[in-house]
Design a protein around this motif. Sequence first.
Motif, PDB file in Angstrom:
ATOM      1  N   PHE A   1       0.818  -1.222   0.022  1.00  0.00           N
ATOM      2  CA  PHE A   1      -0.092  -0.072   0.222  1.00  0.00           C
ATOM      3  C   PHE A   1       0.928   1.218   0.096  1.00  0.00           C
ATOM      4  N   ASP A   2       0.767   2.230  -0.920  1.00  0.00           N
ATOM      5  CA  ASP A   2       1.580   3.314  -1.221  1.00  0.00           C
ATOM      6  C   ASP A   2       0.708   4.599  -0.579  1.00  0.00           C
ATOM      7  N   PHE A   3       1.393   5.473  -0.195  1.00  0.00           N
ATOM      8  CA  PHE A   3       0.873   6.610   0.214  1.00  0.00           C
ATOM      9  C   PHE A   3       1.647   7.659   0.694  1.00  0.00           C
ATOM     10  N   SER A   4       1.292   8.910   0.700  1.00  0.00           N
ATOM     11  CA  SER A   4       2.249  10.045   1.130  1.00  0.00           C
ATOM     12  C   SER A   4       1.937  10.766   2.349  1.00  0.00           C
ATOM     13  N   LEU A   5       2.889  11.613   2.869  1.00  0.00           N
ATOM     14  CA  LEU A   5       2.700  12.244   3.957  1.00  0.00           C
ATOM     15  C   LEU A   5       3.207  13.379   4.052  1.00  0.00           C
TER      16      LEU A   5
END
Length: 210
Positions: free
Chosen positions: A124-128
């Motif tokens: 699962f890829d995400f950004s912060l």
Amino acid sequence: MRSILPSVGAAVVCLVASSAFANSTGVSGRSGKQSGMSCTASGCHSGGTSTPTVTLEGPTALTAGETGQYSLIITGGPGAKAGMNVATGGVDGATLTAGSGTKVLNGELTHSLPKVSSGGSARFDFSLVAPATNGTLKVYAAGNSVNGDNNQGGDAHANATLDVVITGGKDPVAPEEDGGGCSATSGAPAVLLAVFAALGARRRRQSRQG
């Protein structure tokens, strides 16, 4: 009189099935940030004989306002499908942005649908976006590996954390120390001295006049 037991039994089956499907579109509050709360503690997943490995990948240092790209990888376990929950703590103001297969829920990230594992793992890829305040931001993650049979049993989860050092922003404001309630009377000695001096001068004038 017709028995109501079949109807009751059907209702129980529906409730159990509903609880099994309740988290198929994601849930918050299970990242490990909240003490005692987990995928298995929620009562919706349990009984898996093998525990998955959960890994958080991404930068461990960001400047205030910078966007970092992160991945949550779930490997092993029952392994047919996977779900997740990610939250942040330690420093307020971080913003999580969903990637493919995830969504924002109550300020956290979770899966929008269970992701089918490929080669024994799910990613699962995400950004912060880093907060404006300096400090150590902690990323909390839970990865749930399920067998995909839509029942409560045979699933297992694990947790991971990642520390991200935030620099280039404002320093955190230190809490004000308790002054012991004396601030309102801190000028009292000076006032008393002035009063005594005035009384002394008055007495001297009176003695000269007498």
